[in-house]
Design an enzyme around this catalytic site. Structure first.
Site, short mmCIF file in Angstrom:
data_model
loop_
_atom_site.label_atom_id
_atom_site.label_comp_id
_atom_site.label_asym_id
_atom_site.label_seq_id
_atom_site.Cartn_x
_atom_site.Cartn_y
_atom_site.Cartn_z
N PHE A 115 40.88 37.62 42.24
CA PHE A 115 42.16 37.26 42.88
C PHE A 115 43.06 36.68 41.81
O PHE A 115 42.78 35.63 41.23
CB PHE A 115 41.99 36.25 44.01
N ASP B 169 42.16 33.35 33.65
CA ASP B 169 43.04 32.90 34.74
C ASP B 169 42.50 31.57 35.26
O ASP B 169 41.52 31.52 36.00
CB ASP B 169 43.06 33.95 35.85
N LYS C 61 49.59 26.15 39.93
CA LYS C 61 49.17 25.29 41.04
C LYS C 61 49.27 23.81 40.68
O LYS C 61 50.31 23.21 40.81
CB LYS C 61 47.79 25.69 41.54
#
Length: 411
Positions: A151, A236, A265
């Site tokens: 993801f 990531d 985030k």
């Protein structure tokens, strides 16, 4: 909530707000029926006055909890000065933010963006440009190897290499140039590398897949293969980074360095969408003026908040809290295996738990937890993700785990 005269009445209850959302907002999410109005630390309060423990942390965007005083102070101070200049001009926060983030992560250069997906898109562009200009891959032939069950976001290019059909269905045609291998399988990666391989893009921990940790030694093998074949390693760290697993970067657990990292985030402290690509000057330096950009990327407000986040991380306090409380979390969750849980995975204050056959679905367990005053969310049919803010106390953590123990019991 509309009167006969056509005037709207103010919503006053959770049911009113939910009805408003369902009528006017696009149904691209399936939220729990909770309407949050306030947050403080590890807790939130809904519009009806009920307080909950937050065991999701905005998918790690709220690593420092809701409204951390240092982050609110930084945002408030910057709001009183200037919030946006565009990158047409310099401003007094950008260079400081980039230097401090590079020093925190042990890298050489920073490309500030906004969302996590933007950071991944930027890393894809950088890897391709590096492959053409530095490695000598023929134009238009660069390939990036990714892992199944990944993801990395939801843009068209990113879902092009997703293996989740829900994310892909009806969004084609897709962007070419990606090769998928099994996560954790170094032999499969070795077989997939060609002279056209620009990069390997991997999550150090696969969050959406259920907080999946790779086998020991996997990333050391990946690093070795990348070095052997002249391939970039892109990590990531948008969910896993910035203290979530007990270290600044989750890849630190493997004793391995990537050429490029994507961050996001938690970098915005739950206040601003802030992301960045960080890495070596040899890679990020291939970009020249006009080749990539963002109106809001690296804006003064984002940089001020990001700098406050970096300052919190520089103390090491949150890495230590994640490591220590994470050990307690995993000890307690592992004790439930065989008594409601089938498996527990994760690192630090982050866990994916598979509910045993015969127990509730992930959605049902999430609803039971909400009723008990604990908010978390399912991923896939029988898996819950546990990721409380790093400011949580052990007593709060235990209260949430107690609720989980009750929620996962077979009917």
């Amino acid at each position: 909530m509309t009167t006969l005269a056509g005037q709207h009445t103010a919503p006053s209850s959770s049911a009113d707000f939910i009805a408003l959302d369902e009528q006017w907002s696009t149904h691209n999410y399936h939220p729990l029926p909770v309407v949050i109005a306030e947050g403080e630390g590890a807790s939130v309060t809904d519009v009806d006055g009920k307080t909950y423990l937050d065991f999701l942390s905005g998918y790690s965007a709220l690593n420092f909890g809701h409204r951390h005083p240092a982050l609110i102070a930084a945002a408030t101070e910057q709001l009183g000065r200037v919030t946006l200049t565009s990158r047409a001009f310099h401003h007094d926060q950008l260079g400081l933010f980039c230097r401090e983030l590079a020093e925190l992560t042990g890298t050489e250069m920073v490309l500030p963006m906004n969302s996590g997906a933007e950071a991944v898109e930027s890393a894809v562009k950088l890897a391709r440009k590096w492959a053409y200009q530095v490695k000598g891959v023929p134009d238009g032939r660069a390939e990036i190897i990714v892992a199944g069950a990944n993801f990395h976001g939801r843009t068209t290019t990113i879902v092009s290499f997703s293996t989740d059909e829900t994310a892909r269905a009806d969004f084609g045609p897709f962007t070419p140039g990606f090769v998928t291998v099994k996560y954790g399988d170094a032999a499969a990666l070795r077989d997939a590398i060609t002279d056209h391989t620009a990069a390997v893009l991997l999550e150090p921990v696969q969050g959406e897949a259920g907080v999946v940790v790779p086998p020991a030694g996997y990333f050391a093998e990946v690093r070795s293969l990348c070095d052997e074949h002249g391939v970039l390693l892109v990590a990531d760290e948008i969910q896993s980074g910035l203290a979530r697993t007990g270290t600044v970067l989750a890849l630190d657990h493997e004793g391995v360095r990537a050429d490029v990292y994507t961050l996001g985030k938690a970098l915005g402290g739950g206040i601003m969408p802030v992301s960045a690509v960080v890495g070596s000057r040899a890679v990020l330096g291939v970009l020249k003026p006009g080749e990539h950009g963002s109106t809001f990327g690296g804006n003064p407000l984002a940089c001020a908040v990001g700098r406050a986040v970096i300052k919190l991380l520089a103390t090491g306090e949150f890495q230590q809290r994640s490591a220590e409380l994470g050990a307690h979390l995993h000890e307690r969750l592992n004790a439930l295996v065989g008594g409601g849980l089938a498996e527990v995975r994760g690192r630090g204050l982050w866990a994916g738990i598979d509910i045993a056959p015969g127990g509730p679905t992930g959605r049902e367990a999430s609803q039971s937890l909400a009723a008990a005053g604990v908010l978390c969310k399912e991923t896939h049919d029988h898996t819950l993700r546990i990721a409380p803010p790093l400011v949580i106390t052990q007593a709060e953590l235990d209260r949430g785990i107690d609720a989980i123990e009750q929620a996962i019991r077979p009917a």
